[in-house]
Design an enzyme around this catalytic site. Sequence first.
Site, PDB file in Angstrom:
ATOM      1  CD  GLU A  45      -2.899 -49.381 -29.345  1.00  0.00           C
ATOM      2  OE1 GLU A  45      -1.866 -49.404 -30.038  1.00  0.00           O
ATOM      3  OE2 GLU A  45      -3.440 -50.417 -28.925  1.00  0.00           O
ATOM      4  CE1 TYR A 128      -1.665 -50.625 -34.583  1.00  0.00           C
ATOM      5  CE2 TYR A 128      -1.036 -48.766 -33.178  1.00  0.00           C
ATOM      6  CZ  TYR A 128      -1.377 -50.094 -33.334  1.00  0.00           C
ATOM      7  OH  TYR A 128      -1.466 -50.900 -32.231  1.00  0.00           O
ATOM      8  CG  ASP A 146       1.299 -53.116 -35.263  1.00  0.00           C
ATOM      9  OD1 ASP A 146       0.985 -54.122 -35.937  1.00  0.00           O
ATOM     10  OD2 ASP A 146       1.489 -53.160 -34.035  1.00  0.00           O
TER      11      ASP A 146
END
Length: 366
Positions: A45, A128, A146
Amino acid sequence: MKTRTLLDGFNIEQFQLDLIGWFEKEQRDLPWRKDNDPYKVWVSEVMLQQTKVDTVIPYFHKFIEQFPTLEALAEADEEEVLKAWEGLGYYSRVRNLHAAVKEVKEQYGGKIPDNPEQFSKLKGVGPYTTGAVLSIAYGIPEPAVDGNVMRVLSRIFLVWEDIAKTGTRKLFEAIIRQIISRENPSYFNQALMELGALICTPRNPACLLCPVQAHCRALQEGVQTELPVKTKKTSVKQVAIAAAVLKDEHGKVLIHKRDSDGLLANLWEFPNCEVAHSRENPERQLEKFLKEEYGAIVQLEKPFAVLEHVFSHLVWNITVYDGKLVNGFTETEQLKLVDEREISLYAFPASHQRIWREYKEKETGG
Ligand code: SF4
């Protein structure tokens, strides 16, 4: 805009079925989807922020091979970690990740917290990343909003608010809290991101292939390409830079370590300075800078490359000179003379890797 109004007449259950059903069949085979190891999910991520999937894949493999566990990363030297990230850009991401895994090791015995409050307090972890890691690795129904997700949701719910504003992100988070699947928050969040990446793309969304077209209000009104609304960024700043590849009489190359905070912190570079347009020529300005800052007397030759490097907020226009160090030189922690073969051991930002490539090409007449 109230979330409740937006959700009026929206069939949440059917939406979840359509979205997750599609993801189960169509998801891309990506290395970080092989298992749900929280550490690997987190690394992926962080890498995926501002970087495309295809670019991330080889870096992910290399990084996990080098630092297979959270402990391995926590114990690694910063220099090694930056080197593994070399070329991916946005280096504050990896510096923060490194600091955060150390914190997890010390404070939580190496187990990544599954509590959104604790996890989101770690360095560099925003809403996020919290939502993505906790939903994918631990199945916790946290929103992960996002740019892709904002685009998809602004179309589905016909949201005309500016997605560049923080309040709009919060609105989307509130919507997701209402519509996220409690049974499978991991697939729900990943499916929304995947939909944005593969189908509901910025310019030409493939609405005919879209698994949630029946739920999409922008499609019903034929306005899908007008959404999302996003205000333009302020113009990017242009910065002129003069840089030099400088060698001493033994053929060693002078490199400099950037400051420990600010842009590209702690990465290595070839000596350089910002140059002003009006006064002396850039060459003279660089010579003066090297003398004043490093005590280095140099002899510069004609520039051999002019490079442009674009960041999100500024552009570097770098003129690169070849040159010789003509005085004796004392090395410090931040200034080193290195053998050409050792250059590859240091982490350089992409722009300075290019300088080195151009230099080698020039030397070999390529
Ligand atoms: S129908 Fe089109 S605009 Fe709506 S979510 Fe699907 S791809 Fe996006």
